[in-house]
Design a protein around this motif. Structure first.
Motif, PDB file in Angstrom:
ATOM      1  N   CYS A 287     -21.894 -24.738  31.064  1.00 47.80           N
ATOM      2  CA  CYS A 287     -20.519 -24.315  30.814  1.00 47.80           C
ATOM      3  C   CYS A 287     -19.589 -24.722  31.958  1.00 47.80           C
ATOM      4  O   CYS A 287     -18.390 -24.834  31.769  1.00 47.80           O
ATOM      5  CB  CYS A 287     -20.443 -22.819  30.536  1.00 47.80           C
TER       6      CYS A 287
ATOM      7  N   CYS B  47     -22.158 -21.762  23.789  1.00 49.22           N
ATOM      8  CA  CYS B  47     -22.491 -21.129  25.058  1.00 49.22           C
ATOM      9  C   CYS B  47     -22.158 -19.651  24.966  1.00 49.22           C
ATOM     10  O   CYS B  47     -21.026 -19.292  24.674  1.00 49.22           O
ATOM     11  CB  CYS B  47     -21.675 -21.784  26.167  1.00 49.22           C
TER      12      CYS B  47
ATOM     13  N   TYR C 116     -27.605 -20.668  25.398  1.00 49.59           N
ATOM     14  CA  TYR C 116     -27.055 -21.796  24.643  1.00 49.59           C
ATOM     15  C   TYR C 116     -27.767 -21.884  23.307  1.00 49.59           C
ATOM     16  O   TYR C 116     -28.978 -21.679  23.214  1.00 49.59           O
ATOM     17  CB  TYR C 116     -27.241 -23.103  25.423  1.00 49.59           C
TER      18      TYR C 116
END
Length: 184
Positions: free
Chosen positions: A90, A130, A143
């Motif tokens: 992320c 995410c 994820y």
């Protein structure tokens, strides 16, 4: 008069047959079909791609992750768990960008959109999501590879069509991870 019509039809069929035969002999070979056997010595890895579909880069520093970064993939929940990553995905990848999964020189999934858990847009194709809500708090360490986002639209017609298009690639992806002991 009927005799002339049948001769005309026979001539038309002969011309079409000759044309099809000639075209098939022009040396054109269709693309190799996608195979469900992983290429030998291939490595699974992912690149980041921009919204316009261009890859962030082809060198090693632009690879988001490799099979070595994957701890496991759960086929039921579609969770993709990473370990030993220096920086979380992320932070490496902008939201609403894409991810291109590759196995050696074959593209498995291209254009997979990267979204956060709380996203107000609908995506009808593969998404790397995410986040997980745990006790009311979003945990960014999780994820998921969903067929669409939000996942409750899994049975929409376009989602089902897109899922069918990549069925062989998905099979290869899971078969490869299983061969590496990374499938749950």
């Amino acid at each position: 008069m009927k005799h002339y019509k049948s001769i005309a039809w026979m001539m038309a069929i002969a011309i079409v047959s000759t044309t099809v035969t000639a075209c098939s002999l022009d040396g054109y070979e269709p693309e190799k079909p996608f195979t469900t056997c992983p290429p030998s010595k291939a490595t699974l890895y992912a690149y980041g791609i921009s919204q316009s579909g261009t890859r962030f880069g082809d060198n090693a520093s632009n690879i988001l992750f490799t099979e070595d970064d994957i701890e496991w993939f759960d086929v039921n929940t579609r969770e993709l768990r990473f370990h030993n990553m220096k920086e979380p995905l992320c932070k490496k990848l902008r939201l609403l960008s894409g991810v291109e999964f590759r196995l050696g020189d074959q593209t498995l999934f291209a254009g997979s959109t990267f979204v956060g858990l709380i996203c107000s847009e609908f995506f009808d194709d593969l998404v790397l999501c995410c986040g997980k809500i745990d006790g009311g708090v979003v945990d960014d360490g999780h994820y998921y590879l969903y067929d669409c986002y939000p996942p409750q639209f899994n049975n929409e017609e376009r989602v089902l069509a897109n899922r069918a298009k990549r069925a062989e690639q998905w099979e290869l992806f899971t078969y490869y991870l299983e061969s590496k002991g990374k499938l749950r």
